[in-house]
Design a protein around this motif. Structure first.
Motif, PDB file in Angstrom:
ATOM      1  N   LYS A   3       0.824  -1.197   0.000  1.00  0.00           N
ATOM      2  CA  LYS A   3       0.000   0.000   0.000  1.00  0.00           C
ATOM      3  C   LYS A   3       0.865   1.257   0.000  1.00  0.00           C
ATOM      4  CE  LYS A   3      -4.290  -1.390   2.081  1.00  0.00           C
ATOM      5  NZ  LYS A   3      -5.288  -1.004   3.051  1.00  0.00           N
TER       6      LYS A   3
ATOM      7  N   ASN B  68      -4.803   2.271  -3.168  1.00  0.00           N
ATOM      8  CA  ASN B  68      -4.968   1.427  -1.978  1.00  0.00           C
ATOM      9  C   ASN B  68      -6.301   0.685  -2.001  1.00  0.00           C
ATOM     10  OD1 ASN B  68      -2.465   2.121  -1.008  1.00  0.00           O
ATOM     11  ND2 ASN B  68      -3.236   3.703   0.347  1.00  0.00           N
ATOM     12  N   LEU B  69      -7.344   1.342  -2.462  1.00  0.00           N
ATOM     13  CA  LEU B  69      -8.642   0.700  -2.579  1.00  0.00           C
ATOM     14  C   LEU B  69      -8.589  -0.462  -3.568  1.00  0.00           C
ATOM     15  CD1 LEU B  69     -11.762   0.866  -1.880  1.00  0.00           C
ATOM     16  CD2 LEU B  69     -11.925   2.174  -4.004  1.00  0.00           C
ATOM     17  N   LEU B  70      -7.956  -0.239  -4.695  1.00  0.00           N
ATOM     18  CA  LEU B  70      -7.867  -1.286  -5.712  1.00  0.00           C
ATOM     19  C   LEU B  70      -6.962  -2.427  -5.274  1.00  0.00           C
ATOM     20  CD1 LEU B  70      -7.811   0.867  -8.940  1.00  0.00           C
ATOM     21  CD2 LEU B  70      -9.697  -0.483  -8.028  1.00  0.00           C
TER      22      LEU B  70
ATOM     23  N   ASP C 267      -6.678  -3.535  -2.247  1.00  0.00           N
ATOM     24  CA  ASP C 267      -7.517  -4.352  -1.356  1.00  0.00           C
ATOM     25  C   ASP C 267      -8.504  -5.203  -2.151  1.00  0.00           C
ATOM     26  OD1 ASP C 267      -6.270  -3.380   0.884  1.00  0.00           O
ATOM     27  OD2 ASP C 267      -7.788  -1.825   1.261  1.00  0.00           O
ATOM     28  N   LYS C 268      -9.081  -4.651  -3.210  1.00  0.00           N
ATOM     29  CA  LYS C 268     -10.071  -5.389  -4.002  1.00  0.00           C
ATOM     30  C   LYS C 268      -9.418  -6.534  -4.788  1.00  0.00           C
ATOM     31  CE  LYS C 268     -13.624  -2.778  -3.098  1.00  0.00           C
ATOM     32  NZ  LYS C 268     -14.736  -3.239  -2.318  1.00  0.00           N
ATOM     33  N   VAL C 269      -8.224  -6.308  -5.304  1.00  0.00           N
ATOM     34  CA  VAL C 269      -7.558  -7.322  -6.113  1.00  0.00           C
ATOM     35  C   VAL C 269      -7.058  -8.470  -5.257  1.00  0.00           C
ATOM     36  CG1 VAL C 269      -5.541  -7.730  -7.596  1.00  0.00           C
ATOM     37  CG2 VAL C 269      -6.947  -5.705  -7.945  1.00  0.00           C
ATOM     38  N   LYS C 270      -6.664  -8.207  -4.034  1.00  0.00           N
ATOM     39  CA  LYS C 270      -6.175  -9.258  -3.144  1.00  0.00           C
ATOM     40  C   LYS C 270      -7.261 -10.271  -2.811  1.00  0.00           C
ATOM     41  CE  LYS C 270      -2.367  -7.070  -0.700  1.00  0.00           C
ATOM     42  NZ  LYS C 270      -1.906  -6.593   0.598  1.00  0.00           N
ATOM     43  N   LYS C 271      -8.505  -9.853  -2.789  1.00  0.00           N
ATOM     44  CA  LYS C 271      -9.604 -10.734  -2.347  1.00  0.00           C
ATOM     45  C   LYS C 271     -10.024 -11.681  -3.402  1.00  0.00           C
ATOM     46  CE  LYS C 271     -11.276  -7.495   1.006  1.00  0.00           C
ATOM     47  NZ  LYS C 271     -12.316  -6.652   1.447  1.00  0.00           N
TER      48      LYS C 271
END
Length: 91
Positions: free
Chosen positions: A2, A83-85, A87-91
């Motif tokens: 991040k 940072n938002l993206l 988090d979304k890609v990790k899931k």
């Protein structure tokens, strides 16, 4: 990984302020007259930043101040979006 939004925004703001300062002072540094180098960029900046104008020193200083503010705001938006993206890609 991040990004730290404040640090990234400060880096972007400082980079863009120094860029504006360099473009403003380039004719003086190179010994060229206005209109030889960077004319298109200067006109674009005069259109983009309402108080920036190539001429009086205080109006050129507005370009540096607005450049920092613009770089800072764009940098912080970019960092939060990144940072938002992440988090979304990790899931």
């Amino acid at each position: 990984m991040k990004l730290k939004p404040l640090a990234f925004a400060l880096a972007c703001g400082i980079f863009w302020a120094v860029s504006m300062l360099f473009i403003t002072l380039y004719p003086y540094i190179s010994g060229a007259t206005f209109g030889v180098h960077g004319e298109t960029f200067k006109y674009m900046m005069m259109d983009s930043y309402p108080f920036y104008h190539y001429g009086a020193w205080y109006r050129q200083a507005f370009g540096v101040v607005f450049g920092f503010a613009d770089g800072f705001v764009c940098g912080i938006i970019f960092a939060y979006l990144y940072n938002l993206l992440v988090d979304k890609v990790k899931k």
